[in-house]
Design a protein around this motif. Structure first.
Motif, PDB file in Angstrom:
ATOM      1  N   LEU A  81      -8.225  -4.069   7.427  1.00 33.25           N
ATOM      2  CA  LEU A  81      -7.453  -3.196   6.551  1.00 33.25           C
ATOM      3  C   LEU A  81      -7.406  -1.822   7.213  1.00 33.25           C
ATOM      4  CD1 LEU A  81      -6.049  -2.556   3.837  1.00 33.25           C
ATOM      5  CD2 LEU A  81      -8.319  -1.982   2.935  1.00 33.25           C
ATOM      6  N   LYS A  98     -11.041  -7.387   6.320  1.00 35.88           N
ATOM      7  CA  LYS A  98     -10.464  -7.895   5.074  1.00 35.88           C
ATOM      8  C   LYS A  98     -11.317  -8.993   4.459  1.00 35.88           C
ATOM      9  CE  LYS A  98      -5.627  -6.952   6.233  1.00 35.88           C
ATOM     10  NZ  LYS A  98      -4.284  -7.546   6.444  1.00 35.88           N
ATOM     11  N   ILE A 126      -4.749  -2.247  -0.341  1.00 35.20           N
ATOM     12  CA  ILE A 126      -4.841  -3.708  -0.375  1.00 35.20           C
ATOM     13  C   ILE A 126      -3.695  -4.307  -1.188  1.00 35.20           C
ATOM     14  CG2 ILE A 126      -6.255  -5.643  -1.165  1.00 35.20           C
ATOM     15  CD1 ILE A 126      -8.725  -3.931  -0.572  1.00 35.20           C
ATOM     16  N   PRO A 222     -11.406  -9.216   0.620  1.00 36.85           N
ATOM     17  CA  PRO A 222     -12.445  -8.186   0.736  1.00 36.85           C
ATOM     18  C   PRO A 222     -13.252  -8.052  -0.549  1.00 36.85           C
ATOM     19  CG  PRO A 222     -10.306  -7.154   0.408  1.00 36.85           C
ATOM     20  CD  PRO A 222     -10.053  -8.631   0.502  1.00 36.85           C
TER      21      PRO A 222
END
Length: 355
Positions: A81, A98, A126, A222
């Protein structure tokens, strides 16, 4: 010889397991083959088995060699990410993983709002990639009573998160919260799972965090572990970020900075643990209009004086004196009119009468 072969296989299995736990997958990890020449990067090496080799290479065993490069694992850019800050992503080895457990740590209780705001910023990033999926926020009744819940209108205005995209699960005890987090981490119906705890607990040990990390890896989602007012303890999270509030800069206008104004929310992010083991401190501002981070490098103006940890800062020294200088010592001698009367003297200096 049979015992030596068993020992080699045992050492190989342990190294492989340690590499998986640390998240440092080997570039080349081969089991020793009896009778094969020992090679490193395709070159045959002579010599005997010895310890104390450089940290980048595992020691040779028997007639083969087990090579464990302690560098970074080769991963695709989609595995991380990206925060949008190039220096921070580089220091983290590509960004936040992630499919992993990541720890966001606040050193004091008063940093709870800052840690929650930083977690919501990550959740906003996200949700840009996982549209249509909600985020599950898990916590105990104690943490929600102490820190409160995010404000619905603030979620949409600052982070672009709709209220129905953020689900809350309140557990009576930490043990229940951990069970909910483990079950939720294995589900692909959530874009991310956030577990918020307060203080240090023996329940949150390496075993519990390894389970969370394994569930996150299996589901490819995540899991953010928010820790409030707790000491840094060993966890299985590959990344630990220590987050605190940063002074807000002045608001920018066409004519320049507006003096006395409050700009965008800012965070001070310290890397406590990462895949690269590179330390660093960054000051990040959250842009509520673009829903993205921006790094601030110029000097900021503190809107409210922030004391140091535990004590207030000492005032700067100057040339102003509390009393004007006197010409001679005689000028400071007290006069009769300056002497306090008997009634004005402190009680502890008056003679004590007995009987």
């Amino acid at each position: 010889m049979a015992m030596s072969a068993v020992a080699r296989d045992t050492v190989f299995a342990l190294r492989r397991q340690i590499a998986k736990i640390e998240g440092t997958l080997p570039e080349r990890l081969e089991a020793p083959v009896p009778g094969a020449p020992r090679t490193i990067s395709g070159r045959a090496i002579p010599g005997k088995v010895r310890s104390g080799l450089p940290s980048g290479i595992a020691e040779p065993t028997g007639s083969g060699v087990t090579i464990v490069r302690r560098g970074l694992a080769v991963a695709s850019p989609d595995a991380f990410l990206h925060t949008g800050i190039e220096r921070l992503d580089t220091a983290l080895g590509g960004g936040l993983p992630k499919a992993a457990l990541s720890e966001i740590h606040g050193l004091e209780t008063r940093d709870a709002g800052t840690v929650a705001g930083f977690a919501l910023s990550l959740a906003s990033l996200i949700l840009k990639q996982k549209q249509g999926l909600p985020v599950l926020w898990i916590g105990t009744a104690e943490i929600f009573r102490e820190a409160g819940f995010p404000y619905a209108r603030g979620l949409h205005a600052l982070f672009g998160i709709e209220p129905e995209q953020l689900l809350f699960s309140e557990a009576p005890k930490l043990l229940d919260a951990l069970w909910i987090a483990e079950e939720a981490a294995r589900m692909t119906a959530f874009a991310a799972v956030i577990l918020e705890i307060r203080g240090s607990s023996r329940l949150l040990d390496l075993t519990a965090t390894r389970r969370l990390h394994a569930r996150a890896q299996a589901a490819g989602r995540p899991v953010l572990l928010l820790r409030q007012a707790g000491e840094a303890e060993p966890t299985a999270a590959p990344v630990r970020l220590i987050v605190s509030a940063a002074p807000a800069a002045s608001r920018e206008t066409l004519a320049g900075p507006l003096a006395g104004s409050i700009g965008r929310p800012a965070f001070t992010v310290d890397i406590g643990k990462s895949r690269t083991a590179l330390p660093g401190q960054f000051t990040l501002e959250w842009n509520p209009d673009e829903h993205a981070f921006a790094e601030r490098t110029e000097n900021s103006v503190a809107v409210v004086p922030v004391p140091l940890r535990g004590t207030d800062p000492a005032p700067a020294s100057g040339a102003v004196l509390a009393f004007p200088p006197v010409a001679s010592p005689a000028a400071i001698s007290p006069t009769a009119g300056d002497q306090p009367s008997r009634q004005q003297r402190p009680a502890h200096r008056s003679p004590r009468r007995t009987g």
